[in-house]
Enzyme design. Structure first.
Site, PDB file in Angstrom:
ATOM      1  N   LYS A  82       1.901  -3.825   6.478  1.00  0.00           N
ATOM      2  CA  LYS A  82       2.570  -3.798   5.422  1.00  0.00           C
ATOM      3  C   LYS A  82       3.918  -3.583   5.253  1.00  0.00           C
ATOM      4  O   LYS A  82       4.634  -4.143   4.411  1.00  0.00           O
ATOM      5  CB  LYS A  82       1.743  -2.643   4.464  1.00  0.00           C
ATOM      6  CG  LYS A  82       0.206  -2.912   4.440  1.00  0.00           C
ATOM      7  CD  LYS A  82       0.059  -4.102   3.330  1.00  0.00           C
ATOM      8  CE  LYS A  82      -1.371  -4.643   3.317  1.00  0.00           C
ATOM      9  NZ  LYS A  82      -1.724  -5.867   2.578  1.00  0.00           N
ATOM     10  N   TYR A  97      -2.115  -1.641  10.967  1.00  0.00           N
ATOM     11  CA  TYR A  97      -2.415  -2.183   9.878  1.00  0.00           C
ATOM     12  C   TYR A  97      -1.236  -1.754   8.965  1.00  0.00           C
ATOM     13  O   TYR A  97      -0.495  -2.576   8.039  1.00  0.00           O
ATOM     14  CB  TYR A  97      -3.652  -1.706   9.177  1.00  0.00           C
ATOM     15  CG  TYR A  97      -3.895  -1.695   7.707  1.00  0.00           C
ATOM     16  CD1 TYR A  97      -3.872  -2.795   7.302  1.00  0.00           C
ATOM     17  CD2 TYR A  97      -3.481  -0.460   6.871  1.00  0.00           C
ATOM     18  CE1 TYR A  97      -3.977  -2.715   5.681  1.00  0.00           C
ATOM     19  CE2 TYR A  97      -3.444  -0.548   5.620  1.00  0.00           C
ATOM     20  CZ  TYR A  97      -3.805  -1.844   5.004  1.00  0.00           C
ATOM     21  OH  TYR A  97      -3.779  -1.924   3.550  1.00  0.00           O
ATOM     22  N   SER A 118       0.866  -1.119  -0.191  1.00  0.00           N
ATOM     23  CA  SER A 118       0.021  -0.121   0.054  1.00  0.00           C
ATOM     24  C   SER A 118       0.877   1.465  -0.092  1.00  0.00           C
ATOM     25  O   SER A 118       2.015   1.353   0.591  1.00  0.00           O
ATOM     26  CB  SER A 118      -0.883   0.051   1.329  1.00  0.00           C
ATOM     27  OG  SER A 118      -1.376   1.308   1.606  1.00  0.00           O
TER      28      SER A 118
HETATM   29  C1  UD1 Z   1      -7.499   4.505   3.911  1.00  0.00           C
HETATM   30  C2  UD1 Z   1      -6.731   3.739   4.980  1.00  0.00           C
HETATM   31  C3  UD1 Z   1      -5.355   3.394   4.351  1.00  0.00           C
HETATM   32  C4  UD1 Z   1      -6.013   2.200   3.653  1.00  0.00           C
HETATM   33  C5  UD1 Z   1      -6.604   2.577   2.544  1.00  0.00           C
HETATM   34  C6  UD1 Z   1      -7.157   1.506   1.562  1.00  0.00           C
HETATM   35  C7  UD1 Z   1      -6.950   5.524   6.949  1.00  0.00           C
HETATM   36  C8  UD1 Z   1      -6.524   6.503   7.615  1.00  0.00           C
HETATM   37  N1  UD1 Z   1      -6.349   5.154   5.813  1.00  0.00           N
HETATM   38  O1  UD1 Z   1      -6.761   5.428   3.213  1.00  0.00           O
HETATM   39  O2  UD1 Z   1      -4.261   3.040   5.334  1.00  0.00           O
HETATM   40  O3  UD1 Z   1      -4.528   1.632   2.724  1.00  0.00           O
HETATM   41  O4  UD1 Z   1      -7.830   3.290   3.103  1.00  0.00           O
HETATM   42  O5  UD1 Z   1      -8.220   2.046   0.734  1.00  0.00           O
HETATM   43  O6  UD1 Z   1      -8.079   4.774   7.120  1.00  0.00           O
HETATM   44  N2  UD1 Z   1     -13.462  10.467   3.391  1.00  0.00           N
HETATM   45  C9  UD1 Z   1     -14.506  11.512   3.900  1.00  0.00           C
HETATM   46  N3  UD1 Z   1     -15.532  10.899   4.198  1.00  0.00           N
HETATM   47  C10 UD1 Z   1     -15.940   9.530   4.468  1.00  0.00           C
HETATM   48  C11 UD1 Z   1     -14.705   8.709   4.208  1.00  0.00           C
HETATM   49  C12 UD1 Z   1     -13.743   9.250   3.529  1.00  0.00           C
HETATM   50  O7  UD1 Z   1     -14.245  12.502   3.553  1.00  0.00           O
HETATM   51  O8  UD1 Z   1     -16.671   9.062   4.791  1.00  0.00           O
HETATM   52  C13 UD1 Z   1     -12.028  11.094   2.956  1.00  0.00           C
HETATM   53  C14 UD1 Z   1     -10.927  10.719   3.768  1.00  0.00           C
HETATM   54  O9  UD1 Z   1     -10.760  11.908   4.760  1.00  0.00           O
HETATM   55  C15 UD1 Z   1      -9.841  10.935   2.810  1.00  0.00           C
HETATM   56  C16 UD1 Z   1     -10.516  10.332   1.273  1.00  0.00           C
HETATM   57  O10 UD1 Z   1     -11.891  10.393   1.555  1.00  0.00           O
HETATM   58  O11 UD1 Z   1      -9.285  12.066   2.278  1.00  0.00           O
HETATM   59  C17 UD1 Z   1     -10.199   9.095   1.124  1.00  0.00           C
HETATM   60  O12 UD1 Z   1     -10.412   8.126   2.255  1.00  0.00           O
HETATM   61  P1  UD1 Z   1     -10.301   6.782   2.378  1.00  0.00           P
HETATM   62  O13 UD1 Z   1     -11.276   6.047   1.088  1.00  0.00           O
HETATM   63  O14 UD1 Z   1     -10.731   5.922   3.713  1.00  0.00           O
HETATM   64  O15 UD1 Z   1      -8.818   6.103   1.931  1.00  0.00           O
HETATM   65  P2  UD1 Z   1      -7.395   6.525   2.614  1.00  0.00           P
HETATM   66  O16 UD1 Z   1      -7.725   7.564   3.721  1.00  0.00           O
HETATM   67  O17 UD1 Z   1      -6.741   7.143   1.406  1.00  0.00           O
END
Ligand code: UD1
Length: 343
Positions: free
Chosen positions: A157, A153, A126
């Site tokens: 990795k 997690y 990742s």
């Molecule tokens: C998350 C994990 C990461 C993992 C990846 C797998 C965390 C901190 N990191 O990454 O370790 O490898 O998923 O796909 O959990 N967002 C919103 N509202 C929501 C959900 C997400 O605004 O309800 C935003 C988040 O703040 C972020 C973006 O969407 O900026 C993407 O979020 P997400 O899909 O959870 O991925 P990662 O944070 O990149």
């Protein structure tokens, strides 16, 4: 034809990869303990490919069970290792479970591979290993420094990458390809397979599609005060089918390239960063669905911005993630409608 063992093959990325492998003529044996996936995924794969992969319901941390699979399929020439626990929040609550599952299964797998002289491993890693890269390392290539993991997690990795590197150092016959994924999204265009999140989705796109389907009243956008053009976080969203195809390229290369290094690392992303707010707008444009959302505070541990420099994968693997984002988002919506019986 050559057989590939796919651990975690009924999961999200594993199932899409199995489809691409089979469509390229590989035989596939899946091992999965179904802890976070359904046996029905095998039917979804068969609906696309026309036949089911072989399947063993085992935990790949179990040496005896895994050894039996290798005995049963002596034509295995390579392994793609997806099987792992992957919920960041849960890993903070249950670190030992994560170390047991994610570290134990890789060590067992490497031992059994060595016993059966299977020498090609593709590992599912990742971009989380890069943490928040400095501005000078954006977009992120494979030489960017690894940063201390923010969760158990993420740490699994990093440790797994080190285990693979050490094992390869000690055994010159072992070859490994480490694939560092950015943010996989979307579903197979047939809507026969896709992402099946457990409970309330933690990842952005499943939450968006469930909101569009009416399961969630609104999306919460975690922060609009970041140092980015619109204030929301930036990620590199990569289509899961494009990602799956990179695994086939990695296997092809391991089996056929003469000039490869013993351990190779590739960043798998599109090379383009999209903000959360842009992704919402693109989803609305791609599907005609309105996504109600509110801006709330930042999510702890979130990275501000990260996107890939996929040049090495483009050039060395001969692979590119080039599916237009609206097609990707439309595939996610088609899948959500399929599983919710929405017309
Ligand atoms: C998350 C994990 C990461 C993992 C990846 C797998 C965390 C901190 N990191 O990454 O370790 O490898 O998923 O796909 O959990 N967002 C919103 N509202 C929501 C959900 C997400 O605004 O309800 C935003 C988040 O703040 C972020 C973006 O969407 O900026 C993407 O979020 P997400 O899909 O959870 O991925 P990662 O944070 O990149």
């Amino acid at each position: 034809m050559a057989r590939i063992l796919v651990t975690g093959g009924t999961g999200y990325i594993g199932s899409h990869t199995t489809v691409e492998l089979m469509q390229q003529g590989y035989e596939v044996t899946i091992v999965d303990n179904l802890s976070n996936s359904s046996i029905d995924v095998l039917d979804g794969i068969a609906a696309i490919v026309g036949r089911k992969p072989e399947f063993a319901n085992i935990d790949c941390g179990n040496f005896v069970d895994l050894d039996n699979v290798f005995k049963q399929y002596p034509d295995i020439v390579g392994v793609i290792h997806f099987a792992a626990s992957k919920a960041v929040g849960e890993s903070v609550e249950k670190p030992l479970l994560y170390y047991r599952n994610n570290i134990g299964s890789l060590v067992t797998l490497l031992e059994v591979m060595q016993l059966h002289k299977v020498q090609n491993l593709v590992f599912s890693s990742s971009c989380t290993v890069y943490g928040q890269p400095d501005a000078k390392h954006l977009p992120v290539d494979e030489t960017a420094p690894i940063q201390k993991a923010l969760s158990p997690y993420g740490n699994t990795k990093q440790i797994n990458e080190e285990i693979i590197t050490d094992a390869a150092h000690a055994d010159s016959d072992l070859h490994a390809t480490i694939l560092r994924y950015f943010n996989p999204i979307g579903a197979h265009p047939s809507a026969h397979i896709g992402e099946l999140p457990n409970g309330v989705p933690q990842n952005l796109l499943p939450f968006v599609t469930q909101t569009a389907a009416g399961l969630r009243p609104e999306l919460k956008v975690f922060g609009d005060d970041y140092n980015t053009p619109d204030g929301s976080c930036i990620r590199d969203y990569i289509y899961v089918v494009d990602l799956a195809k990179a695994h086939v390229k990695a296997i092809d290369r391991m089996l056929h390239a003469k000039d490869r290094e013993q351990v190779e690392i590739f960043n798998l992303g599109t090379g383009t960063g999209l903000s959360v707010l842009t992704l919402i707008r693109e989803f609305e444009a791609a599907t005609g669905q309105k996504i109600p959302y509110t801006i709330v505070g930042r999510r702890e541990g979130d990275i501000e911005q990260v996107w890939a420099a996929p040049k090495r994968a483009n050039e060395v693997l001969g692979w590119k993630a080039d599916t237009p984002i609206r097609d990707v988002l439309a595939s996610a919506w088609k899948w959500e409608k399929h599983i919710r019986n929405i017309k």
